[in-house]
Design a protein around this motif. Structure first.
Motif, PDB file in Angstrom:
ATOM      1  N   ALA A  68       0.823  -1.207   0.000  1.00 34.54           N
ATOM      2  CA  ALA A  68       0.000   0.000   0.000  1.00 34.54           C
ATOM      3  C   ALA A  68       0.859   1.259   0.000  1.00 34.54           C
ATOM      4  O   ALA A  68       0.467   2.289  -0.550  1.00 34.54           O
ATOM      5  CB  ALA A  68      -0.926   0.007   1.206  1.00 34.54           C
ATOM      6  N   ALA A  69       2.025   1.218   0.622  1.00 34.65           N
ATOM      7  CA  ALA A  69       2.933   2.373   0.686  1.00 34.65           C
ATOM      8  C   ALA A  69       4.307   1.864   1.107  1.00 34.65           C
ATOM      9  O   ALA A  69       4.439   0.749   1.598  1.00 34.65           O
ATOM     10  CB  ALA A  69       2.421   3.406   1.676  1.00 34.65           C
ATOM     11  N   VAL A  70       5.303   2.717   0.920  1.00 31.93           N
ATOM     12  CA  VAL A  70       6.661   2.366   1.301  1.00 31.93           C
ATOM     13  C   VAL A  70       7.177   3.399   2.299  1.00 31.93           C
ATOM     14  O   VAL A  70       6.932   4.597   2.149  1.00 31.93           O
ATOM     15  CB  VAL A  70       7.594   2.324   0.067  1.00 31.93           C
ATOM     16  N   MET A  71       7.905   2.910   3.301  1.00 39.47           N
ATOM     17  CA  MET A  71       8.548   3.784   4.271  1.00 39.47           C
ATOM     18  C   MET A  71      10.055   3.624   4.095  1.00 39.47           C
ATOM     19  O   MET A  71      10.556   2.507   4.081  1.00 39.47           O
ATOM     20  CB  MET A  71       8.147   3.392   5.688  1.00 39.47           C
ATOM     21  N   ALA A  72      10.759   4.736   3.939  1.00 37.45           N
ATOM     22  CA  ALA A  72      12.216   4.703   3.871  1.00 37.45           C
ATOM     23  C   ALA A  72      12.749   5.145   5.225  1.00 37.45           C
ATOM     24  O   ALA A  72      12.286   6.140   5.788  1.00 37.45           O
ATOM     25  CB  ALA A  72      12.717   5.644   2.781  1.00 37.45           C
ATOM     26  N   ALA A  73      13.713   4.412   5.765  1.00 40.56           N
ATOM     27  CA  ALA A  73      14.305   4.741   7.059  1.00 40.56           C
ATOM     28  C   ALA A  73      15.764   5.133   6.872  1.00 40.56           C
ATOM     29  O   ALA A  73      16.519   4.433   6.205  1.00 40.56           O
ATOM     30  CB  ALA A  73      14.193   3.556   8.010  1.00 40.56           C
ATOM     31  N   VAL A  74      16.146   6.253   7.475  1.00 46.13           N
ATOM     32  CA  VAL A  74      17.506   6.759   7.397  1.00 46.13           C
ATOM     33  C   VAL A  74      18.099   6.741   8.806  1.00 46.13           C
ATOM     34  O   VAL A  74      17.596   7.421   9.691  1.00 46.13           O
ATOM     35  CB  VAL A  74      17.518   8.189   6.813  1.00 46.13           C
ATOM     36  N   PRO A  75      19.157   5.950   9.030  1.00 44.05           N
ATOM     37  CA  PRO A  75      19.762   5.875  10.363  1.00 44.05           C
ATOM     38  C   PRO A  75      20.722   7.037  10.623  1.00 44.05           C
ATOM     39  O   PRO A  75      21.531   7.386   9.761  1.00 44.05           O
ATOM     40  CB  PRO A  75      20.500   4.541  10.342  1.00 44.05           C
ATOM     41  N   VAL A  76      20.625   7.634  11.814  1.00 46.34           N
ATOM     42  CA  VAL A  76      21.453   8.784  12.180  1.00 46.34           C
ATOM     43  C   VAL A  76      22.052   8.585  13.573  1.00 46.34           C
ATOM     44  O   VAL A  76      21.589   7.735  14.340  1.00 46.34           O
ATOM     45  CB  VAL A  76      20.642  10.095  12.140  1.00 46.34           C
ATOM     46  N   ASP A  97       2.711   9.451  -0.970  1.00 42.72           N
ATOM     47  CA  ASP A  97       2.158   8.164  -0.545  1.00 42.72           C
ATOM     48  C   ASP A  97       3.105   7.390   0.369  1.00 42.72           C
ATOM     49  O   ASP A  97       2.832   6.240   0.712  1.00 42.72           O
ATOM     50  CB  ASP A  97       1.845   7.293  -1.767  1.00 42.72           C
ATOM     51  N   GLY A  98       4.215   7.989   0.752  1.00 44.73           N
ATOM     52  CA  GLY A  98       5.191   7.288   1.577  1.00 44.73           C
ATOM     53  C   GLY A  98       5.565   8.070   2.820  1.00 44.73           C
ATOM     54  O   GLY A  98       5.020   9.138   3.101  1.00 44.73           O
ATOM     55  N   VAL A  99       6.500   7.527   3.547  1.00 52.32           N
ATOM     56  CA  VAL A  99       6.962   8.129   4.792  1.00 52.32           C
ATOM     57  C   VAL A  99       8.484   8.065   4.822  1.00 52.32           C
ATOM     58  O   VAL A  99       9.073   7.035   4.478  1.00 52.32           O
ATOM     59  CB  VAL A  99       6.390   7.377   6.015  1.00 52.32           C
ATOM     60  N   LEU A 100       9.112   9.167   5.213  1.00 52.32           N
ATOM     61  CA  LEU A 100      10.544   9.173   5.458  1.00 52.32           C
ATOM     62  C   LEU A 100      10.746   9.136   6.965  1.00 52.32           C
ATOM     63  O   LEU A 100      10.298  10.033   7.674  1.00 52.32           O
ATOM     64  CB  LEU A 100      11.211  10.406   4.867  1.00 52.32           C
ATOM     65  N   GLN A 101      11.396   8.085   7.435  1.00 48.98           N
ATOM     66  CA  GLN A 101      11.694   7.944   8.853  1.00 48.98           C
ATOM     67  C   GLN A 101      13.162   8.282   9.080  1.00 48.98           C
ATOM     68  O   GLN A 101      14.025   7.830   8.336  1.00 48.98           O
ATOM     69  CB  GLN A 101      11.459   6.511   9.322  1.00 48.98           C
ATOM     70  N   VAL A 102      13.411   9.078  10.107  1.00 46.26           N
ATOM     71  CA  VAL A 102      14.766   9.396  10.526  1.00 46.26           C
ATOM     72  C   VAL A 102      14.891   8.839  11.929  1.00 46.26           C
ATOM     73  O   VAL A 102      14.184   9.264  12.841  1.00 46.26           O
ATOM     74  CB  VAL A 102      15.027  10.912  10.474  1.00 46.26           C
ATOM     75  N   MET A 103      15.773   7.839  12.073  1.00 45.97           N
ATOM     76  CA  MET A 103      15.848   7.120  13.340  1.00 45.97           C
ATOM     77  C   MET A 103      17.259   7.055  13.876  1.00 45.97           C
ATOM     78  O   MET A 103      18.220   6.921  13.113  1.00 45.97           O
ATOM     79  CB  MET A 103      15.311   5.712  13.170  1.00 45.97           C
ATOM     80  N   VAL A 104      17.371   7.180  15.190  1.00 42.13           N
ATOM     81  CA  VAL A 104      18.674   7.073  15.829  1.00 42.13           C
ATOM     82  C   VAL A 104      19.089   5.597  15.839  1.00 42.13           C
ATOM     83  O   VAL A 104      18.387   4.750  16.384  1.00 42.13           O
ATOM     84  CB  VAL A 104      18.635   7.649  17.255  1.00 42.13           C
ATOM     85  N   ASP A 105      20.205   5.341  15.179  1.00 37.55           N
ATOM     86  CA  ASP A 105      20.778   3.997  15.115  1.00 37.55           C
ATOM     87  C   ASP A 105      22.266   4.172  14.799  1.00 37.55           C
ATOM     88  O   ASP A 105      22.683   4.057  13.647  1.00 37.55           O
ATOM     89  CB  ASP A 105      20.077   3.168  14.040  1.00 37.55           C
ATOM     90  N   PRO A 106      23.068   4.508  15.835  1.00 40.62           N
ATOM     91  CA  PRO A 106      24.476   4.840  15.604  1.00 40.62           C
ATOM     92  C   PRO A 106      25.272   3.766  14.855  1.00 40.62           C
ATOM     93  O   PRO A 106      26.175   4.093  14.093  1.00 40.62           O
ATOM     94  CB  PRO A 106      25.038   5.031  17.014  1.00 40.62           C
ATOM     95  N   GLU A 107      24.940   2.516  15.050  1.00 37.75           N
ATOM     96  CA  GLU A 107      25.693   1.442  14.386  1.00 37.75           C
ATOM     97  C   GLU A 107      25.480   1.431  12.876  1.00 37.75           C
ATOM     98  O   GLU A 107      26.340   0.994  12.124  1.00 37.75           O
ATOM     99  CB  GLU A 107      25.316   0.094  14.981  1.00 37.75           C
ATOM    100  N   ARG A 108      24.323   1.888  12.434  1.00 36.07           N
ATOM    101  CA  ARG A 108      24.012   1.894  10.994  1.00 36.07           C
ATOM    102  C   ARG A 108      24.082   3.290  10.373  1.00 36.07           C
ATOM    103  O   ARG A 108      23.914   3.432   9.166  1.00 36.07           O
ATOM    104  CB  ARG A 108      22.618   1.315  10.772  1.00 36.07           C
TER     105      ARG A 108
END
Length: 116
Positions: free
Chosen positions: A10-18, A51-62
């Motif tokens: 139905a939609a795609v979410m892209a996650a960016v680790p920071v 139609d999507g979501v950009l997620q910015v998430m804390v994940d220091p290892e990635r």
């Protein structure tokens, strides 16, 4: 009975680790021209984009290994708005798409903007 084997997305979410949530939030607010639409859990901010979501998430290892592509109707107009907010883009003509620009966030994640 015929079974449809296609995955019904139905939609795609892209996650960016920071590494740093505050630094990333400031950068993505300047890039996208908006504050996050929500923060469903600590260390995660989301922007609803089309139609999507950009997620910015804390994940220091990635952190720094993320890639996201944002499709735009008018890259030149969008680039001017981004420039006014302090983020510079160099637009190049594409072979498959009309125009393409890339920006790298403070952690090294690559965000590509394309005009189809």
């Amino acid at each position: 009975m015929t079974i449809d084997t296609a995955l019904p997305v139905a939609a795609v979410m892209a996650a960016v680790p920071v590494r740093d949530a505050a630094v990333a939030k400031r950068f993505y607010e300047r890039l996208l021209g908006a504050t996050p639409d929500d923060s469903p859990m600590p260390g995660l901010r989301q922007w609803n984009l089309g139609d999507g979501v950009l997620q910015v998430m804390v994940d220091p290892e990635r952190a720094g290994g993320g890639l996201a592509t944002l499709m735009l109707d008018d890259l030149a107009a969008a680039a001017e708005g981004v420039r006014v907010r302090g983020v510079s883009l160099d637009i190049a003509q594409g072979e498959v798409v009309t125009a393409v620009a890339r920006v790298v966030d403070p952690d090294g994640n690559a965000i590509t903007l394309v005009q189809a």
